[in-house]
Design an enzyme around this catalytic site. Structure first.
Site, PDB file in Angstrom:
ATOM      1  N   ASP A  88     -36.076 -28.420  14.414  1.00 11.47           N
ATOM      2  CA  ASP A  88     -34.644 -28.091  14.349  1.00 11.47           C
ATOM      3  C   ASP A  88     -33.905 -29.038  13.406  1.00 11.47           C
ATOM      4  O   ASP A  88     -34.294 -30.190  13.238  1.00 11.47           O
ATOM      5  CB  ASP A  88     -34.055 -28.180  15.766  1.00 11.47           C
ATOM      6  CG  ASP A  88     -32.724 -27.447  15.874  1.00 11.47           C
ATOM      7  OD1 ASP A  88     -32.397 -26.650  14.967  1.00 11.47           O
ATOM      8  OD2 ASP A  88     -32.018 -27.677  16.871  1.00 11.47           O
ATOM      9  N   ASN A  93     -33.331 -15.892  17.057  1.00 10.39           N
ATOM     10  CA  ASN A  93     -32.968 -16.171  15.661  1.00 10.39           C
ATOM     11  C   ASN A  93     -32.629 -14.908  14.858  1.00 10.39           C
ATOM     12  O   ASN A  93     -32.078 -14.998  13.762  1.00 10.39           O
ATOM     13  CB  ASN A  93     -34.068 -16.980  14.947  1.00 10.39           C
ATOM     14  CG  ASN A  93     -34.123 -18.434  15.379  1.00 10.39           C
ATOM     15  OD1 ASN A  93     -35.192 -19.042  15.420  1.00 10.39           O
ATOM     16  ND2 ASN A  93     -32.980 -19.032  15.707  1.00 10.39           N
TER      17      ASN A  93
END
Ligand code: IPE
Ligand code: IPE
Ligand code: MG
Length: 241
Positions: A20, A69
């Site tokens: 991330d 996502n």
């Protein structure tokens, strides 16, 4: 950063990483999000190499794209899948040479044609490799995985191939996307976030969690070793004392 000391005889068998911080890295460097993701691909290469060098890490799972996502812009989604194809075309031969087996964890059927073909090529070519498993979590959600396992167990039970009393934890684990994964020992999240974001909900049960402030594009071998050193400093109790 000094290279952290680790005990090579007690490595985690299975490491998973929530990669991330690509967007924040890009923002900090005045670049586009696409450039952030591109920089993140270099970290993938570094981490795979580092795990392979350690020799006793059996599996590395990387969270590449979550079922959530898809909420991102179409442009960003396209960039991420183009980068996946590029990564595979650049790295597959090297992965194979290093005797690394590739597996995919996620809903393959929800992926585009190109991504599916590329991933299937990786799986087929590296099928017999033994040194390490590189498990790519793509279109992956922990809840989806559990629901899919439940559905396939129910289907087997309905056609009489499985008795209801035989459904236990081991049976459930055999119905997950990648049934032969070693127990997850170390779960790393970069960029300082403290959440699982729907990652490996079943497997994370007794994993040691290490959250690091480093943004994914800055993550290199020394950060991995730092996470392993932290893991080795923990006292795992598994509910005992
Ligand atoms: C991780 O970086 C890449 C993926 C989720 C595919 P992000 O794109 O989430 O980066 P931040 O969180 O916006 O910084
Ligand atoms: C988790 O990161 C998914 C991947 C790393 C592929 P996100 O950036 O999507 O997670 P949230 O939105 O911060 O929870
Ligand atoms: Mg993020």
């Amino acid at each position: 950063m000094a290279i952290p000391e680790i005990d090579k005889a007690h490595l985690p068998r299975h490491i998973a990483i929530i990669m991330d911080g690509n967007g924040r890295w890009a923002h900090q460097h005045g670049k586009s999000r696409a450039e952030g993701h591109e920089a993140g691909a270099k970290s993938v290469r570094a981490v795979v190499e580092a795990c392979r060098e350690l020799e006793r890490v059996e599996a590395l799972t990387l969270y590449a794209f979550s079922t959530e996502n898809w909420r991102r812009s179409q442009g960003e989604i396209d960039t991420l899948f183009q980068l996946l194809s590029k990564y595979i075309s650049l790295e597959l031969d090297e992965l194979h040479k290093e005797d690394i087996r590739v597996s995919v964890m996620g809903r393959m059927e929800g992926l585009g044609e190109q991504a599916r073909r590329d991933l299937e090529r990786c799986i087929a070519l590296t099928d017999q490799n033994k040194s390490m498993l590189l498990n790519i979590a793509i279109n992956y959600g922990g809840r989806a995985e559990i629901a899919d396992a439940a559905r396939s167990i129910a289907a087997e039970a309905a056609r009489g191939a499985l008795a209801v009393e035989d459904i236990d934890e081991a049976c459930f684990a055999r119905h997950l996307y990648v049934p032969d994964l070693p127990e997850l020992d170390l779960l790393i999240r970069t960029s300082g976030e403290m959440r699982l974001s729907n990652f490996m909900l079943w497997q994370a049960s007794y994993a040691e969690f290490v959250a690091m402030p480093t943004l994914w594009p800055d993550f290199r071998k020394e950060h991995l070793l730092e996470a392993i050193a932290l893991y080795q400093s923990r006292h795992r109790r598994f509910g005992g004392r």
